[in-house]
Design an enzyme around this catalytic site. Structure first.
Site, PDB file in Angstrom:
ATOM      1  N   GLY A 105       0.842  -1.134  -0.115  1.00 19.86           N
ATOM      2  CA  GLY A 105      -0.265  -0.056  -0.019  1.00 19.86           C
ATOM      3  C   GLY A 105       0.723   1.324  -0.088  1.00 19.86           C
ATOM      4  O   GLY A 105       1.970   1.256  -0.398  1.00 19.86           O
ATOM      5  N   HIS A 113      19.626   3.381  32.181  1.00 13.61           N
ATOM      6  CA  HIS A 113      20.479   4.464  32.032  1.00 13.61           C
ATOM      7  C   HIS A 113      21.732   4.187  31.434  1.00 13.61           C
ATOM      8  O   HIS A 113      22.353   3.405  31.731  1.00 13.61           O
ATOM      9  CB  HIS A 113      20.717   4.953  33.593  1.00 13.61           C
TER      10      HIS A 113
END
Ligand code: NAD
Length: 465
Positions: free
Chosen positions: A37, A452
């Site tokens: 598409g 982190h």
């Protein structure tokens, strides 16, 4: 007779086909172009591929700020285009493999007859019958009624722009929405002179204003000309006559004019579905993607809800779930749909914006009650934090700024919306979607451990005590 016929092989169509086939359904899928598409062939994937090349070029030219010298940096647009085609081909092949259990008809198809028991379709001279139909015909570029816009060799839509063999020297982009700003990014970074003309008071009018303003400031500083509250009166050859916000008119000329003012549902092939109910030009569906006609469903852009590939595929899952009477019942959480604009820096968001929250509480409570209780701040609060509070962001985004903004219900501390600008927020907006989808409160959000150093920590930092 097939169990399911699917019109359209974009994200909605191929997702539904794969899922239904896996569940043992016989499926026929019709696609007149290439599987995948708009998103895969002339939308999300090709633009992101070109934008990535543009970003690499930009980074190479600006490498000095990271202590690297790169000389004679150049790009080859033809090679960028070749790589784009290679990426698209690879992903299309992946979809073909996914659909092995389905009959794929590569031709334009249309419904020829409908009864509640049987839907008849025709494609390439053949007739097909199915018990159920899923309409996934997508959307087409909207061409606004501007004099001189049609049959004008200088005017491009996004497909023309993606397929162009050469870059223009200059471009006027009509419409500062998602497509407009992504192309503005691409062209500007490749050295094209860019002018954006947006009818509304600001570009990307549906996104958070603070985030968009940061982007706008950067783009204007870099030399992209952006006219807001500006209407296009007419186009004559390569000249665009606009009516400026401050009054008066102006003539903008460029080598090309890209028109990106939205898309409309594609209803091609549905003419014989006489009683099919539409809503604002799109196929009307209920929460299970059922149309008003028994055994006819629709999913994706053709439903005109939110024209995003990830919404289309989720809608397809819900439709197939309903057809198969699956338990638990599937629904779509429209309040938690993430969206990303691939500008540099990126914008990513999910849930209510500050403006939408204001409208929501005013409507729910009534303007008088809101005032009596001390204004909208009694109902929701806005928490903001610059992206530079993230160590990783500072390490990797020399001289850049960014913002994370959260909208929180004051009474129960639920996270209602998250809006960000700064790289690479598209990669962790899913965490925010999860919070909004599950109705997480700020105290719950604080208990989530973020790795982190990552830029995603900004989400937790924004709601830190
Ligand atoms: P859009 O609705 O995002 O933006 C269209 C813009 O054109 C709006 O800002 C509107 O105010 C402006 N406009 C309308 N008429 C105008 C006029 N006559 N003159 C000047 N400005 C005018 O539509 P789009 O950018 O064309 O994108 C189409 C669809 O594709 C959207 O639904 C979008 O979400 C989707 N899309 C998504 C992505 C992504 O998720 N990253 C990328 C590209 C496209």
């Amino acid at each position: 007779m097939y169990n399911l016929a699917i019109l359209g092989g974009g994200p909605a169509g191929y997702t539904a086909a794969g899922q239904a086939a896996k569940a043992g359904q016989s499926v026929v899928l019709f696609e007149q172009n290439v599987l995948g598409g708009t998103c895969l062939n002339v939308g999300c994937i090709p633009t992101k591929t070109l934008l990535y090349s543009a970003k690499q070029y930009y980074n190479a030219r600006n490498a000095a700020k990271y202590g690297i010298s790169a000389e004679n940096v150049a790009f080859d647009f033809a090679k960028m285009q070749q790589r784009k085609q290679k990426v698209v081909r690879k992903l299309v092949a992946g979809i073909k493999a996914q659909l092995q259990g389905c009959t794929v008809v590569n031709a334009a198809a249309g419904v020829t007859a409908y009864t509640e028991e049987k839907i008849t379709l025709a494609a390439a001279g053949e007739t097909y019958e199915a018990e159920q139909l899923l309409i996934c015909t997508g959307s087409v570029n909207f061409v606004p009624p501007i004099p001189g816009i049609r049959d004008n060799e200088y005017v491009w839509d996004s497909t023309d722009a993606l397929n162009a063999k050469e870059l223009p020297q200059s471009i006027v982009i009509v419409g500062g929405g998602v497509i407009g700003m992504e192309f503005a990014t691409l062209y500007h970074e490749l050295g094209v002179e860019v002018t954006v003309v947006e009818a509304m008071p600001r570009i990307l009018p549906n996104l958070d204003e603070d985030c968009v303003n940061l982007l706008l400031e950067k783009y204007r500083k870099q030399g992209i000309r952006i006219f807001t509250s500006t209407k296009v009166k007419s186009i004559n050859g390569n000249q665009v006559t606009v009516e400026l916000a401050e009054g008066g008119g102006s003539m903008l000329a460029a080598e090309r004019i890209l028109v990106s003012v939205g898309r409309r549902a594609n209803l091609q092939g549905l003419e014989a579905l006489k009683g099919l109910e539409l809503e604002r030009g799109a196929v009307k569906v209920n929460e299970f993607m059922q149309t008003n006609l028994k055994n006819v469903y629709a999913a994706g852009d053709v439903t005109g809800k939110i024209m995003l590939a990830h919404v289309a595929s989720r809608q397809a899952e819900v439709a197939v779930g309903r057809m198969l009477k699956q338990i638990p019942v599937q629904r779509i959480a429209y309040n938690a749909i993430p969206s990303v604009v691939y500008t540099h820096p990126e914008l990513a968001s999910v849930g209510l914006t500050e403006k939408q929250a204001a409208e929501f509480y005013t409507e729910m409570e009534g303007a008088e009650a809101v005032e009596r209780k001390g204004g909208l701040q009694a109902f929701f609060e806005v928490k903001k934090l610059p992206m530079t509070f993230s160590g990783r962001f500072v390490a990797e985004n020399e001289g850049e700024t960014g913002l994370c903004k959260m909208i929180i219900d004051k009474r129960n501390q639920t996270v209602l919306g998250v809006h960000m600008v700064g790289n690479p927020c598209s990669e962790f907006v899913a965490a925010a979607s999860f919070a909004v989808r599950m109705g997480y409160t700020v105290p719950e959000f604080r208990q989530v451990v973020f790795p982190h150093p990552t830029v995603s920590e900004i989400l937790r930092e924004t709601v830190a005590e």
